[in-house]
Design an enzyme around this catalytic site. Structure first.
Site, PDB file in Angstrom:
ATOM      1  N   ASN A   1      -0.094 -22.254  23.052  1.00 58.10           N
ATOM      2  CA  ASN A   1      -0.203 -20.941  22.423  1.00 58.10           C
ATOM      3  C   ASN A   1      -1.293 -20.132  23.109  1.00 58.10           C
ATOM      4  O   ASN A   1      -2.023 -20.665  23.955  1.00 58.10           O
ATOM      5  CB  ASN A   1      -0.567 -21.097  20.937  1.00 58.10           C
ATOM      6  CG  ASN A   1       0.644 -21.405  20.053  1.00 58.10           C
ATOM      7  OD1 ASN A   1       1.789 -21.201  20.446  1.00 58.10           O
ATOM      8  ND2 ASN A   1       0.380 -21.893  18.858  1.00 58.10           N
TER       9      ASN A   1
ATOM     10  N   HIS B   1       9.164 -19.109  16.901  1.00 55.42           N
ATOM     11  CA  HIS B   1       9.128 -18.630  18.303  1.00 55.42           C
ATOM     12  C   HIS B   1      10.499 -18.117  18.753  1.00 55.42           C
ATOM     13  O   HIS B   1      10.889 -18.306  19.908  1.00 55.42           O
ATOM     14  CB  HIS B   1       8.665 -19.737  19.257  1.00 55.42           C
ATOM     15  CG  HIS B   1       7.259 -20.194  19.031  1.00 55.42           C
ATOM     16  ND1 HIS B   1       6.185 -19.701  19.742  1.00 55.42           N
ATOM     17  CD2 HIS B   1       6.737 -21.101  18.161  1.00 55.42           C
ATOM     18  CE1 HIS B   1       5.068 -20.289  19.332  1.00 55.42           C
ATOM     19  NE2 HIS B   1       5.371 -21.139  18.370  1.00 55.42           N
TER      20      HIS B   1
HETATM   21 FE1  HDE Z   1       5.910 -25.460  17.854  1.00 54.33          FE
HETATM   22  N1  HDE Z   1       7.922 -25.555  17.550  1.00 54.33           N
HETATM   23  N2  HDE Z   1       5.597 -26.652  16.251  1.00 54.33           N
HETATM   24  N3  HDE Z   1       3.866 -25.274  18.037  1.00 54.33           N
HETATM   25  N4  HDE Z   1       6.170 -24.242  19.393  1.00 54.33           N
HETATM   26  C1  HDE Z   1       8.865 -24.928  18.273  1.00 54.33           C
HETATM   27  O1  HDE Z   1      10.802 -25.940  19.103  1.00 54.33           O
HETATM   28  C2  HDE Z   1       6.554 -27.385  15.649  1.00 54.33           C
HETATM   29  C3  HDE Z   1       2.917 -25.890  17.292  1.00 54.33           C
HETATM   30  C4  HDE Z   1       5.222 -23.767  20.242  1.00 54.33           C
HETATM   31  O2  HDE Z   1       9.456 -21.023  24.097  1.00 54.33           O
HETATM   32  C5  HDE Z   1      10.258 -25.378  17.941  1.00 54.33           C
HETATM   33  O3  HDE Z   1      12.379 -25.549  20.657  1.00 54.33           O
HETATM   34  C6  HDE Z   1       5.977 -28.266  14.674  1.00 54.33           C
HETATM   35  C7  HDE Z   1       1.640 -25.813  17.935  1.00 54.33           C
HETATM   36  C8  HDE Z   1       5.819 -22.909  21.236  1.00 54.33           C
HETATM   37  O4  HDE Z   1      11.036 -22.388  23.455  1.00 54.33           O
HETATM   38  C9  HDE Z   1      10.030 -26.463  16.885  1.00 54.33           C
HETATM   39  C10 HDE Z   1       4.622 -28.028  14.718  1.00 54.33           C
HETATM   40  C11 HDE Z   1       1.850 -25.119  19.093  1.00 54.33           C
HETATM   41  C12 HDE Z   1       7.185 -22.905  20.947  1.00 54.33           C
HETATM   42  C13 HDE Z   1       8.526 -26.453  16.731  1.00 54.33           C
HETATM   43  C14 HDE Z   1       4.399 -27.023  15.707  1.00 54.33           C
HETATM   44  C15 HDE Z   1       3.246 -24.783  19.142  1.00 54.33           C
HETATM   45  C16 HDE Z   1       7.374 -23.755  19.801  1.00 54.33           C
HETATM   46  C17 HDE Z   1      11.209 -24.273  17.588  1.00 54.33           C
HETATM   47  C18 HDE Z   1       3.535 -28.659  13.884  1.00 54.33           C
HETATM   48  C19 HDE Z   1       0.819 -24.727  20.147  1.00 54.33           C
HETATM   49  C20 HDE Z   1       8.266 -22.122  21.654  1.00 54.33           C
HETATM   50  C21 HDE Z   1      12.210 -24.213  18.720  1.00 54.33           C
HETATM   51  C22 HDE Z   1       3.492 -30.096  13.991  1.00 54.33           C
HETATM   52  C23 HDE Z   1       0.185 -25.849  20.791  1.00 54.33           C
HETATM   53  C24 HDE Z   1       8.847 -22.884  22.799  1.00 54.33           C
HETATM   54  C25 HDE Z   1      11.828 -25.258  19.610  1.00 54.33           C
HETATM   55  C26 HDE Z   1       9.859 -22.030  23.512  1.00 54.33           C
HETATM   56  C27 HDE Z   1       8.620 -24.030  19.241  1.00 54.33           C
HETATM   57  C28 HDE Z   1       7.913 -27.290  15.896  1.00 54.33           C
HETATM   58  C29 HDE Z   1       3.106 -26.499  15.996  1.00 54.33           C
HETATM   59  C30 HDE Z   1       3.803 -24.034  20.221  1.00 54.33           C
HETATM   60  C31 HDE Z   1      10.761 -26.305  15.585  1.00 54.33           C
HETATM   61  C32 HDE Z   1       6.727 -29.224  13.795  1.00 54.33           C
HETATM   62  C33 HDE Z   1       0.323 -26.417  17.427  1.00 54.33           C
HETATM   63  C34 HDE Z   1       5.115 -22.170  22.346  1.00 54.33           C
HETATM   64  O5  HDE Z   1      10.433 -27.705  17.348  1.00 54.33           O
END
Ligand code: HDE
Length: 720
Positions: A159, A86
């Site tokens: 999302n 993201h």
């Molecule tokens: Fe994320 N995700 N994600 N994700 N995600 C990040 O956090 C992660 C997942 C989502 O505008 C990171 O600050 C793991 C689902 C958004 O700043 C990180 C897993 C959904 C954003 C991270 C998921 C999301 C992130 C990268 C699986 C929808 C942007 C930078 C367990 C429900 C937030 C940060 C923004 C961002 C990890 C799966 C949505 C690395 C480990 C499912 C919208 O922490």
């Protein structure tokens, strides 16, 4: 350096936030140089910032030049690591308000009072691309909302698709490594059309459902303002009596949903890589806030397994036909950030940020996220004090014994930085639940330590099929095309074969056959996975109409971008009338001509061209109309850019209009001039054309034309 306004100790959690609470807090950090002297970071006034200090005009630069050293040092360190996923995004401020109290579901303070406007900050994003990548790629969009509530921040980090690729967070690094660019070549950027992504998919059947979503038009939103949002996981709501209910979060865009077409999206990425960022910015600047309704699907705590799948499995959705989405409030995004870096780049969303009345479930994807979002900020934002950054700071007061660390700003006073203490009279003291303390939901757990998944997570194909079956024929065609495109970019034939046979054949034989023939492989598997139940009834749900994007209201052209093509010799009066009619309906209208500036008309009503054909393309607009006037039409019909403009609008199924002689340009584009093609409005009466054009634009796309897409007549030489 700006000084921070002190937080008032007397601030009580129960006090409703002033509508501007977050804005006021941010404003305290803003710095405006108007009328001020240039200074160093130490506040010393600087006499010159254009020449370094030297020993003689042609001599060496002196180390003593502290202004030079500071200026360069600060520049050297302007970048921080981008988000590992993201990375590319845009943000906006606004507020959220419930329609009526939700006390029947949750005790969260911000969900109680319809008169309270809770400040929010939202960041939209793509997932795979790096920070400088293009906006209109095929990808999931992030939809992260930070609610600054009186009880602390609640982050709903969702999302624009209701399901996810994987069931357990332990596979997330594998998924992301597979989709990110090849580690040797670092290509392709922001794309999943490559071997490693599809290799992973072909070997991970739980991705099947999400793959259908990502290959659908949902992955190509027309605008952040025109897409849905989902919390994805099942969460819990807790009421004042301590009763828990399961909940699925939804955001419904007030403007309805619209998508781009694939060819258009690819062109946009070249013409305007900032397409979505610009769209959000310009809409808000022009007084058109991005608006969404918050929707809830509330489910009885005992019904986690009542619908034929497990509500803890993030690869499944709960169809709206099974449990309707209750629209409970509205979010309005009406303020653009003033500084991208401090407000958007430094925003740290953490899934673990919840308030009393909202709790988690055991979804193993959610559980891994609870760790990741807190952890990732340490590297990205350079230490543990990221919650002090203005954009992340809650409006609720903060008092605790978490001290020190890189870039600490708060100056804690006193010596008792531990609990229990008597030196500080026992403060800051833990709150009881009644005093607003967060108590985790007391879920009863009884299990063995095990590295395995529940049998209730084993069906991977029923809902992929449900999604596909719920699409219109056109949408389904797009899924087939997208799969053919993506797999067509896989160099390794076994990868293509495995996707077709291990994934697609299990979802739908017709889909597998169509894709197989497009990518030169054979379907060898006839084993379609059985369809499991979705819903309460024994017989499987065959379709869920809510999953298709073509349903819904098509009655507004608000914020749509429309190009009016005109050249010298145009009829300015009828063009101006059409412009007025479109603007009255809330559209943004731009006159596009062969050159910028005043366009000489035949009736003295010269329009002003704000764009030239050299600078824009039809992919940057939702519709196009051509002005009346013999000379204007002749010029445009002979201009390859103008003809292509109209032809591309036709290929991309957009509304097209021509007033009077303007029809010659439509004809030159190879489009029948009889006005019988869907969404092509041709005539001589400006009022009638405008009316019909508005109706045609509100449809957004005229998909019937897709059937003739590949047979569009080639460009005819203009009639002389
Ligand atoms: Fe994320 N995700 N994600 N994700 N995600 C990040 O956090 C992660 C997942 C989502 O505008 C990171 O600050 C793991 C689902 C958004 O700043 C990180 C897993 C959904 C954003 C991270 C998921 C999301 C992130 C990268 C699986 C929808 C942007 C930078 C367990 C429900 C937030 C940060 C923004 C961002 C990890 C799966 C949505 C690395 C480990 C499912 C919208 O922490």
């Amino acid at each position: 350096m700006p000084t921070r306004k002190p937080e008032h100790k007397s601030e009580k959690m129960s006090k409703p936030p002033s509508q501007s609470a977050k804005q006021d807090q941010l404003d305290a950090f803003r710095e405006t140089p108007d009328g001020e002297y240039l200074t160093t970071d130490q506040g010393l006034r600087v006499v010159s910032t254009d020449d370094s200090l030297k020993a003689g005009v042609r001599g060496p630069t002196l180390l003593e030049d502290f202004h030079l050293r500071e200026k360069i040092m600060r520049f050297d360190h302007e970048r921080i690591p981008e988000r590992v996923v993201h990375a590319r995004g845009a943000g906006a401020h606004g507020h959220f308000q419930v329609y009526k109290s939700l006390s029947k579901y949750s005790k969260a303070a911000f969900l109680q009072d319809p008169s309270v406007k809770t400040p929010v900050f939202v960041r939209f994003s793509t997932v795979a691309g790096s920070r400088g990548s293009a906006d209109a790629v095929r990808d999931v969009r992030g939809f992260a909302v930070k609610f600054y509530t009186t009880e602390g921040n609640f982050d709903l980090v969702g999302n624009n698709m209701p399901v996810f690729f994987i069931q357990d967070g332990i596979k997330f690094p594998d998924l992301i490594h597979a989709v990110k660019p090849n580690p040797r070549k670092e290509i392709p950027q922001a794309a999943s059309a490559h071997d490693s992504f599809w290799d992973f998919i072909s070997l991970t059947p739980e991705t099947a459902h999400m793959v259908m979503w990502v290959m659908s038009d949902r992955a190509l939103p027309r605008s952040y303002r025109m897409m849905e949002g989902f919390g994805v996981h099942t969460f819990r709501l807790i009421d004042a009596q301590g009763k828990a209910r399961l909940v699925k979060w939804h955001w419904k865009p007030i403007l309805g949903m619209s998508s781009l077409v694939w060819e258009e999206a690819q062109q946009i990425n070249g013409k305007d890589p900032d397409f979505h960022r610009r769209d959000l910015w310009e809409a808000i600047e022009s007084g058109n806030p991005a608006e969404y309704e918050l929707g809830l699907q509330v489910i009885d705590e005992n019904d986690a397994l009542a619908f034929g799948f497990d509500l803890l499995d993030a690869t499944k959705l709960l169809p709206e036909e099974v449990v309707p989405v209750e629209r409970v409030g509205k979010m309005v995004l009406d303020r653009n950030p003033q500084n991208f870096f401090t407000e958007v780049e430094q925003a740290a969303f953490c899934v673990g940020n919840v308030v009393p009345g909202i709790d988690f479930t055991n979804d193993p994807l959610l559980q891994a996220r609870l760790f990741s979002y807190l952890d990732t900020q340490i590297t990205r934002l350079g230490g543990p004090n990221f919650a002090e950054l203005p954009i992340n700071r809650p409006i609720a007061p903060v008092h605790n014994n978490q001290h020190d660390g890189f870039a600490r700003q708060t100056m804690n006073v006193g010596v008792a930085n531990y609990l229990p203490n008597s030196l500080g009279k026992g403060f800051p003291k833990p709150a009881t639940e009644k005093e607003g303390g967060y108590a985790h939901y007391a879920e009863r757990i009884d299990g063995q330590t095990i590295r395995n998944r529940s049998d209730s997570f084993k069906d991977h194909f029923s809902q992929a099929r449900l999604f596909l079956n719920s699409l219109s024929a056109v949408e389904r065609g797009h899924v087939t095309d997208a799969l053919s495109f993506e797999l067509g970019h896989c160099e390794r034939v076994p990868v293509r074969e495995r996707v077709v046979n291990a994934i697609l054949a299990n979802i739908d034989a017709e889909l597998a056959a169509a894709v197989a023939s497009a990518i030169g492989v054979t379907v060898t598997s006839s084993a379609k996975a059985p369809t499991m139940r979705t819903g309460r009834k024994e017989e499987p749900l065959v379709t869920s109409p809510a999953l298709s994007m073509v349903r819904g209201a098509h009655d507004s052209i608000r914020t749509r971008r429309i190009a009016l093509l005109a050249a010298p010799g145009c009829n300015g009066g009828s063009l101006a009338a059409m412009k007025r009619a479109l603007e009255k309906e809330g559209a943004t209208v731009e006159i596009v001509s062969t050159a910028l500036g005043t366009v000489a008309s035949v009736d003295g009503k010269d329009p002003e061209a704000v764009r030239s054909l050299l600078g824009v393309a039809s992919v940057m607009y939702d519709a196009v109309a051509v002005a009346d006037g013999e000379a204007s039409s002749a010029t445009l019909a002979a201009n390859a850019d103008a003809v292509r403009f109209v032809q591309e609008a036709f290929r991309h199924c957009k509304a097209i209009a021509a007033i009077g002689k303007g029809s010659a340009v439509v004809g030159a584009a190879g489009i029948p001039e009889d006005g019988k093609s869907a969404g092509v409005v041709i005539g001589i009466k400006p009022d009638e054309i405008s009316r019909n054009f508005i109706t045609a634009i509100a449809q957004h796309r005229h998909w019937d034309r897709e059937k003739v897409r590949s047979q569009l007549p080639s460009v005819r030489p203009p009639k002389r």
